[in-house]
Design a protein around this motif. Sequence first.
Motif: not given
Length: 103
Positions: A28-40
């Motif tokens: 959701h645009a209002e969320d701070a979000g969560f961390l992810v690890r991009i692999r490609n």
Amino acid sequence: MVDDHKAAGQPDERGRGEIHLSARMRVHAEDAGFLVRIRNVSAGGLMAELPHPLPPDCAVEIKLSGLGWIAGRVVWQTEGRTGIAFDHPIDVAVVQDASGTAH
């Protein structure tokens, strides 16, 4: 899937470059979000490791270095990895330059 024998940042036959960087993803645009690890990443999408699964076709945004928040959708998930298709193509070179990954 990325060929592990390729140098980091070198594109494969589909134009994906293997990278290893952290980013924020949100549902959701209002969320701070969560961390992810991009692999490609490619012009059309990316593969990332997520801390929890998301529903198929879930709309997401991911904050990419040099580009800001990019809209996309979950297209597949397996063993903690998720494929995201971007709503609009991106310039992969900008992400790689901003992350310090050679290309």
